[in-house]
Design a protein around this motif. Structure first.
Motif, PDB file in Angstrom:
ATOM      1  N   ASP A 104     -38.981 -50.371   9.769  1.00 53.41           N
ATOM      2  CA  ASP A 104     -40.136 -49.583   9.902  1.00 53.41           C
ATOM      3  C   ASP A 104     -41.037 -49.938   8.742  1.00 53.41           C
ATOM      4  O   ASP A 104     -41.971 -49.180   8.902  1.00 53.41           O
ATOM      5  N   CYS A 105     -40.627 -50.170   7.574  1.00 53.61           N
ATOM      6  CA  CYS A 105     -41.369 -50.367   6.417  1.00 53.61           C
ATOM      7  C   CYS A 105     -42.214 -51.563   6.517  1.00 53.61           C
ATOM      8  O   CYS A 105     -41.681 -52.739   6.528  1.00 53.61           O
ATOM      9  N   CYS A 112     -43.299 -53.363   4.076  1.00 54.31           N
ATOM     10  CA  CYS A 112     -43.233 -54.129   2.828  1.00 54.31           C
ATOM     11  C   CYS A 112     -42.160 -55.021   3.180  1.00 54.31           C
ATOM     12  O   CYS A 112     -41.015 -54.466   3.600  1.00 54.31           O
ATOM     13  N   ARG A 141     -35.298 -51.560   5.675  1.00 53.22           N
ATOM     14  CA  ARG A 141     -35.706 -50.654   6.988  1.00 53.22           C
ATOM     15  C   ARG A 141     -36.856 -51.373   7.760  1.00 53.22           C
ATOM     16  O   ARG A 141     -37.737 -51.874   7.172  1.00 53.22           O
ATOM     17  N   TYR A 148     -38.743 -49.268  -4.195  1.00 56.89           N
ATOM     18  CA  TYR A 148     -39.516 -48.398  -3.311  1.00 56.89           C
ATOM     19  C   TYR A 148     -39.682 -48.560  -1.676  1.00 56.89           C
ATOM     20  O   TYR A 148     -40.244 -48.053  -1.176  1.00 56.89           O
ATOM     21  N   HIS A 149     -38.954 -49.755  -1.337  1.00 57.55           N
ATOM     22  CA  HIS A 149     -38.766 -49.993  -0.109  1.00 57.55           C
ATOM     23  C   HIS A 149     -38.337 -48.816   0.783  1.00 57.55           C
ATOM     24  O   HIS A 149     -37.416 -48.221   0.703  1.00 57.55           O
ATOM     25  N   GLY A 150     -39.033 -48.506   1.569  1.00 55.61           N
ATOM     26  CA  GLY A 150     -39.053 -47.482   2.765  1.00 55.61           C
ATOM     27  C   GLY A 150     -39.163 -46.092   2.058  1.00 55.61           C
ATOM     28  O   GLY A 150     -39.137 -45.009   3.073  1.00 55.61           O
ATOM     29  N   ASP A 151     -39.750 -45.999   0.883  1.00 54.39           N
ATOM     30  CA  ASP A 151     -40.164 -44.754   0.348  1.00 54.39           C
ATOM     31  C   ASP A 151     -41.613 -44.686   0.137  1.00 54.39           C
ATOM     32  O   ASP A 151     -42.101 -45.050  -0.958  1.00 54.39           O
ATOM     33  N   CYS A 152     -42.309 -44.470   1.255  1.00 52.33           N
ATOM     34  CA  CYS A 152     -43.757 -44.517   0.926  1.00 52.33           C
ATOM     35  C   CYS A 152     -44.567 -43.540  -0.043  1.00 52.33           C
ATOM     36  O   CYS A 152     -45.531 -44.083  -0.677  1.00 52.33           O
ATOM     37  N   CYS A 183     -49.154 -51.540   3.609  1.00 52.61           N
ATOM     38  CA  CYS A 183     -49.681 -50.872   4.774  1.00 52.61           C
ATOM     39  C   CYS A 183     -51.271 -51.038   4.591  1.00 52.61           C
ATOM     40  O   CYS A 183     -52.056 -51.295   5.663  1.00 52.61           O
ATOM     41  N   CYS A 202     -44.069 -45.268  -3.468  1.00 51.90           N
ATOM     42  CA  CYS A 202     -44.642 -46.388  -3.315  1.00 51.90           C
ATOM     43  C   CYS A 202     -46.060 -45.991  -3.622  1.00 51.90           C
ATOM     44  O   CYS A 202     -46.719 -46.784  -4.489  1.00 51.90           O
TER      45      CYS A 202
END
Length: 67
Positions: free
Chosen positions: A7-8, A10, A5, A17-21, A39, A24
């Motif tokens: 917009d992530c 990371c 993703r 967990y990439h894209g699942d804030c 972030c 994470c």
């Protein structure tokens, strides 16, 4: 997550967990050794840069040529 993703913040594409804030954040909060999330690192870096820029500007204003 299998898809990268844009917009992530990371950069680890293979991270589960990439894209699942939310997941994470939970993982980082419950870890034994607390490490900042991507972030948080980016925000801290921007703060350091702005403080450095402000300090340089104030040093420039304090400069008295000819003395």
């Amino acid at each position: 997550m299998n898809q990268y993703r844009q917009d992530c913040p990371c950069k680890r594409r293979k991270c589960a967990y990439h894209g699942d804030c939310a997941a994470c954040r939970t993982k980082h909060e419950t870890a034994k050794k607390r490490r900042p999330m991507a972030c948080e690192r980016l925000t801290a870096e921007e703060d350091r840069k702005s403080r450095k820029k402000q300090e340089d500007f104030l040093d420039f204003l304090d400069c008295k040529p000819g003395l």
